[in-house]
Scaffold this motif. Structure first.
Motif: not given
Length: 400
Positions: A309-322
């Motif tokens: 049971v998790a809490t995540i606040d202010n995350a960025l999931f990013a894929a760049y360069n293909g």
């Protein structure tokens, strides 16, 4: 443990004189140390290993070579001065630092003088040596007397405010030596480590398994950076209930050394019994999971499963360069689903969709300008995931 005495210098010299030709290698000096370290002067810095049975200090300015396991015994303290570099003999699963329950590691580097653990190889590789393993007395759902996956330490208990020391401004490189398919070292492994332990400002790079993993425990960590980790960047299991703040994980462009299922975050509680207490209930704040390599996709940005049971606040999931992710968030698992509450979070690029088994509360907002390029350099938008400026002390620069 039976004490293993080394041959004396006289015995070595005598044996070399018998039947030796001029082509034989020159005799190596023998320090006469055994595998029990009983005082400050009872070890060879160039052959560092053994059971630490006394409070000792590794001093900045001294050359150290870790050649086998260095085990800090219960009730004892290993202090490492700021600015110390410890080279670790490449190629051995028995090369690691282990801290028993009731022992302490006081590794307090500074931004100007970090402590460095690295391979002794000219060209270091992931898996050259084990890593740092710390066992504590806080709770885990693996039992009151569990044993670590590697290093053979006992861990667990009821002392959630246990103190295993300090680990700050520390770099670990080329870790993750593999024993078999079920036993692999991580960069830093924390087993039931308690909340009075201080862990922050870590740089973990080029690891053959996970970057940092929590096996139960209550320790809070801050400012952790993982670069080019073969498996999961940030991993927890066994009833971990601490807070992770400002976590930055990145796979560089061209990185291709990956397991079958690498993730940014992997969160388990207990695969045998997802209801086992304590259930993993971590809080993760200010997290960036960034893939820059089009060669290897991350299986998921975050996989929350097996009762977690998790809490995540202010995350960025990013894929760049293909680059890409398979799934954004995955809470579906045959051994028990997970539950996630996510707020104030963002995504950019090809990061997949959610795979929902358990509950996901909250949404992840698209932000196509979360990462921008100036020439070959990348910049992160303020307020999107981790604060990258906190890692200036590492000297690491984000490149396309």
């Amino acid at each position: 443990m039976k004490t293993i005495k080394l041959l004396s210098a006289l015995a070595v010299s005598a044996s070399l004189m018998v039947g030796c030709s001029n082509d034989d290698p020159a005799p190596q000096p023998n320090t006469g140390f055994d595998l029990e370290i009983n005082s400050q002067n009872d070890f060879d810095p160039k052959d560092l290993k053994g059971n630490v049975n006394a409070d000792i200090t590794l001093k900045a300015g001294t050359e150290y070579l870790l050649t086998s396991s260095l085990r800090v015994k219960e009730g004892k303290t290993l202090t490492i001065e700021a600015g110390t570099t410890i080279k670790c003999k490449a190629g051995g699963t028995d090369v690691f630092v282990a801290v028993e329950r009731g022992a302490k590691l006081m590794a307090a580097g500074t931004a100007a003088k970090p402590i460095v653990f690295t391979s002794d190889a000219t060209n270091g590789r992931p898996g050259d040596w084990g890593g740092i393993v710390i066992a504590g007395k806080a709770r885990t759902n693996k039992g009151a007397e569990a044993e670590t996956e590697v290093a053979g330490l006992k861990y667990g208990g009821t002392q959630d405010d246990d103190n295993s020391g300090v680990l700050t401004y520390v770099k670990t490189q080329y870790t993750g030596a593999k024993i078999n398919g079920d036993q692999e070292f991580n960069g830093v492994s924390l087993y039931s480590v308690g909340s009075k332990t201080v862990i922050n400002n870590l740089y973990i790079a080029n690891g053959a398994d996970d970057g940092i993993e929590f096996f139960g425990g209550t320790v809070n960590v801050e400012n952790i950076m993982c670069v080019n980790i073969k498996d999961d960047m940030f991993d927890f299991t066994g009833g971990y209930t601490g807070t992770m703040n400002n976590m930055f994980g990145v796979r560089e462009n061209g990185f291709n050394d990956a397991t079958e299922d690498p993730r940014g975050i992997e969160g388990d509680s207990n695969g045998s019994d997802p209801t086992a207490a304590p259930v993993s209930k971590p809080t993760m704040k200010n997290v960036t999971i960034l893939n820059l390599s089009p060669i290897t996709a991350l299986k998921a940005g975050a996989e929350i499963r097996r009762g977690t049971v998790a809490t995540i606040d202010n995350a960025l999931f990013a894929a760049y360069n293909g680059a890409s992710f398979g799934n954004l968030i995955d809470t579906d698992d045959s051994k028990g689903n997970g539950t996630l509450t996510i707020t104030n979070s963002y995504k950019m690029g090809t990061v997949g969709s959610n795979k929902v088994g358990g509950t996901i509360t909250g949404t992840v907002t698209e932000d196509t300008a979360a990462i921008t390029a100036s020439g070959n350099n990348l910049s992160m938008k303020a307020g999107r995931g981790a604060d990258f400026t906190k890692f200036a002390w590492t000297g690491y620069a984000l490149k396309k």
